[in-house]
Design a protein around this motif. Structure first.
Motif, short mmCIF file in Angstrom:
data_model
loop_
_atom_site.label_atom_id
_atom_site.label_comp_id
_atom_site.label_asym_id
_atom_site.label_seq_id
_atom_site.Cartn_x
_atom_site.Cartn_y
_atom_site.Cartn_z
N VAL B 178 0.83 -1.20 0.00
CA VAL B 178 0.00 0.00 0.00
C VAL B 178 0.87 1.25 0.00
N GLY B 179 1.85 1.27 0.89
CA GLY B 179 2.73 2.42 0.99
C GLY B 179 3.45 2.68 -0.33
N GLU B 180 4.02 1.63 -0.90
CA GLU B 180 4.77 1.79 -2.14
C GLU B 180 3.87 2.30 -3.26
N HIS B 181 2.69 1.73 -3.34
CA HIS B 181 1.76 2.14 -4.40
C HIS B 181 1.41 3.62 -4.28
N LEU B 182 1.10 4.05 -3.09
CA LEU B 182 0.68 5.44 -2.92
C LEU B 182 1.82 6.41 -3.21
N ILE B 183 3.03 5.99 -2.84
CA ILE B 183 4.20 6.81 -3.16
C ILE B 183 4.36 6.93 -4.67
N GLU B 184 4.25 5.81 -5.32
CA GLU B 184 4.36 5.79 -6.78
C GLU B 184 3.33 6.68 -7.43
N GLN B 185 2.16 6.71 -6.83
CA GLN B 185 1.08 7.54 -7.37
C GLN B 185 1.39 9.02 -7.17
N GLY B 186 2.42 9.31 -6.42
CA GLY B 186 2.81 10.70 -6.27
C GLY B 186 2.39 11.34 -4.96
N HIS B 187 1.85 10.55 -4.08
CA HIS B 187 1.41 11.12 -2.81
C HIS B 187 2.60 11.40 -1.89
N ARG B 188 2.43 12.39 -1.04
CA ARG B 188 3.49 12.73 -0.09
C ARG B 188 2.95 12.93 1.33
N ASP B 189 1.65 13.10 1.43
CA ASP B 189 1.07 13.38 2.76
C ASP B 189 0.07 12.29 3.13
N PHE B 190 0.47 11.50 4.09
CA PHE B 190 -0.27 10.27 4.37
C PHE B 190 -0.97 10.27 5.71
N ALA B 191 -2.18 9.72 5.69
CA ALA B 191 -2.89 9.48 6.94
C ALA B 191 -3.06 7.97 7.11
N LEU B 192 -3.42 7.60 8.31
CA LEU B 192 -3.64 6.18 8.60
C LEU B 192 -4.89 6.02 9.46
N ILE B 193 -5.80 5.21 8.95
CA ILE B 193 -6.92 4.82 9.81
C ILE B 193 -6.64 3.40 10.23
N ALA B 194 -6.23 3.28 11.47
CA ALA B 194 -5.73 2.00 11.96
C ALA B 194 -6.86 1.06 12.34
N GLY B 195 -6.54 -0.22 12.35
CA GLY B 195 -7.49 -1.21 12.85
C GLY B 195 -7.47 -1.21 14.37
N PRO B 196 -8.20 -2.08 14.98
CA PRO B 196 -8.22 -2.16 16.44
C PRO B 196 -6.82 -2.51 16.94
N ASP B 197 -6.40 -1.94 18.05
CA ASP B 197 -5.02 -2.21 18.41
C ASP B 197 -4.81 -3.53 19.12
N TYR B 198 -5.90 -4.26 19.38
CA TYR B 198 -5.69 -5.61 19.89
C TYR B 198 -5.36 -6.58 18.76
N SER B 199 -5.48 -6.09 17.52
CA SER B 199 -5.25 -6.98 16.39
C SER B 199 -3.83 -6.86 15.85
N ALA B 200 -3.09 -7.92 15.96
CA ALA B 200 -1.71 -7.93 15.49
C ALA B 200 -1.67 -7.64 14.00
N VAL B 201 -2.66 -8.14 13.33
CA VAL B 201 -2.77 -8.00 11.90
C VAL B 201 -2.75 -6.54 11.47
N SER B 202 -3.63 -5.76 12.05
CA SER B 202 -3.72 -4.35 11.69
C SER B 202 -2.41 -3.65 12.03
N TRP B 203 -1.88 -4.04 13.14
CA TRP B 203 -0.62 -3.49 13.59
C TRP B 203 0.47 -3.74 12.55
N ASP B 204 0.58 -4.96 12.11
CA ASP B 204 1.59 -5.32 11.12
C ASP B 204 1.40 -4.55 9.82
N ARG B 205 0.16 -4.42 9.42
CA ARG B 205 -0.11 -3.69 8.18
C ARG B 205 0.37 -2.27 8.30
N ALA B 206 0.06 -1.67 9.45
CA ALA B 206 0.47 -0.29 9.67
C ALA B 206 1.99 -0.18 9.66
N GLU B 207 2.65 -1.16 10.27
CA GLU B 207 4.10 -1.16 10.29
C GLU B 207 4.68 -1.23 8.87
#
Lengths: 351, 351
Positions: B178-207
């Motif tokens: 996701v990060g690479e794609h958005l960079i390629e698209q030319g974006h420079r200012d990023f936000a994150l809507i995170a998943g629940p923080d009890y979920s390792a999965v969402s955490w890993d994605r964010a990482e």
DNA sequence: TTGAAAGCGCTAACAG
DNA sequence: CTGTTAGCGCTTTCAA
């Protein structure tokens, strides 16, 4: 201050049974059994037994109990697919109500396949469920008649079948709402992406839709009716077939559900037709994603239906007769059915 | 030519038992039991017994059997919610594989609530399931450690926890995509809507997301991170909170799932901001509705994960050791992340 | 109230 | 290969 548990040879803590409790309290096993079914404060013995049970972490074994009582403390639900969020929601509501009444819920999905339906119901029965919530009833009575003949309490939900207790939405009325709305919006050329024809629900919605149009002297042309199932993929395929012919419609009702409508929208976009501008699209159910999709749809109180179904089934298990419920649907207007500039070239004119 | 069944007093046809078969064949009940577990053509007796069983419509009573064997022929699955279509899909796949192997599946949903998790697992255990598919593991190990200590075969699916067998997607890699794609698209200012923080999965994605950005010297500003849960409603709320502040971002990754992304999109539209034009939105999972929504998202092979989980659990029940699986995700690019005209006034400039 | 005893339907030793 | 016997954990007569 937990009393140490007996340990079986392999070191696993053995689950305490009535016998364990009997040994610890000096009472007879049958006394324990009885005391456990009383309130903790019903008698001194009951109090004693309950506290011993608590300390030892005793949990009654429902399968052993059910072998003896022929009741399981569980109800079964059969859905066509839990992948259908409306059915999943119903399940969660049924589960919630059931648990509140001390019951467990076992679910099974059948994919609307008649053979699977019977197999799954037998499975639930073999697990001794005390009653059945049927969410995948078909229009032809066979399946439901078979269920009824089983002699097990049951209630239909979401879908209905004449002569059987069901908790459903007034789908005919829902279809009417759609027809009336689209007429008011100025549409005159209507298509229909129908639900599966084994579903009475989709049938009723289509009937209501047609009836509303008929009052204005309009009918849905035969070549503008396609099957669209209950899934995004099938809805998409339905719209594709529609677009393969003459495109002489400005509004389409996807009677199956919102997912079919999503699919239809996706096909429209792929064909360069803008939903809500070029063609109005209406779905059914108002699932959560419909809002983001800006999909006009008919809201049925799905969650309430699920709760009602559970409540009624529980009552039926206790001997009551379920009373059918027909809930009133309501129209949720969003951008997908915006007023068309009717005088603009109709989509059909392109061809 | 069905042999007439015994009828119990109330006229209900009594279900035939081993005893019924014994009477009809003249064999001993235990012989019947054994013969029934052999192939019909294993011996003349087996053949005889099987055909008698068929004629009488005998079905073995799994609850009685399980009382004796301490195995149930069922596996349990615990989901956070079946309303989450990905979890429902997993369930259906698990069910399919299990049934093919002669097992039933019992599901329960926990809403990710720790107390419910324990209650539901105990429920499944009390119904004697032979193994557990856990789809609602949390990042803090407590729940999973507890499961492991139970001594029942288990396997995690969709979510993982270090040191435990799990069948999941490489979420970190997914976040990177996701990060690479958005960079390629030319974006420079990023936000994150995170998943629940009890979920390792969402955490890993964010990482993964952050790591990809970091390689280009970009980081997600603290004030551009909001929680968005796993549902449309929570995703919507997350985006609303984001929009309440400075709107200095052109791309947002909804790490929870596609539903959260749908909610975010809905909030953007409500604020008059066009997703895919003004702000890129990316989700996770590629549920069916994502296509109609034109949502760029990360596809994980959910169905395969479900099948694998079931296969591995079944093997584990037979004594095998589950081998963790990390499936490769892939990016599905759609309109919601179209290349922005970066020099255009940033959304944030409005304020 | 409590205890004794039987049994739900099935399987698993152990003999024959 | 077949029959005998015991018992899984619980509930439910029936007596005491």
């Amino acid at each position: 201050m937990p009393i140490p548990l007996d340990n079986s040879p392999d070191g696993q803590a053995a689950r305490p049974t009535l016998r364990t409790l009997a040994e610890h309290t000096g009472l007879h096993i049958s006394t324990i059994s009885r005391a456990l079914r009383q309130a903790p404060d019903a008698s001194p013995t009951a109090a004693l037994v309950h506290s011993a049970a608590e300390q030892l972490g005793y949990r009654r074994d429902p399968v052993a109990a059910s072998l003896r009582t022929r009741r399981s403390g569980a109800i079964g639900m059969v859905a066509h697919s839990l992948t259908d969020i409306a059915q999943a929601l119903i399940y969660e509501q049924v589960d919630q109500v059931a648990v509140a009444h001390g019951y467990d819920v076992l679910v099974a999905a059948t994919g609307d396949d008649p053979r699977a339906q019977r197999r799954r119901v037998e499975l639930l029965l073999s697990r001794r469920v005390d009653g059945l919530v049927i969410a995948d009833a078909h229009r032809d009575g066979e399946y439901v008649e078979w269920i009824a003949a089983l002699g097990v309490p049951y209630v239909l939900v979401m879908r209905s079948s004449p002569g059987h207790p069901s908790i459903a939405c007034d789908d005919y009325a829902g279809g009417r709402l759609v027809g009336e709305h689209l007429i008011e919006q100025g549409h005159r050329d209507f298509a229909l992406i129908a639900g599966p024809d084994y579903s009475a629900v989709s049938w009723d919605r289509a009937e209501g839709y047609r009836a509303a149009l008929a009052e204005h002297g309009i009918s849905v042309a035969e070549h503008l009716v396609e099957a669209g199932g209950l899934h995004t993929t099938t809805g998409r395929a339905g719209m594709e077939r529609l677009l393969d012919r003459r495109r002489d419609f400005t509004a389409v009702f996807c009677a199956g559900n919102d997912f079919a409508a999503f699919g239809a929208i996706s096909a429209l976009k792929a064909a360069g037709i803008e939903p809500g501008t070029d063609v109005a699209v209406v779905g059914f159910n108002d699932v959560a994603a419909a809002e983001a999709m800006e999909l006009t749809t008919v809201a049925s109180p799905v969650a309430e239906l699920g709760q009602l179904a559970a409540t009624q089934l529980l009552a039926a298990i206790d001997g009551a007769t379920p009373t059918p419920v027909r809930a009133e649907p309501s129209l949720i207007v969003r951008a997908s059915s915006a007023t068309p500039l009717y005088e603009m070239p109709r989509v059909g004119a392109l061809r």
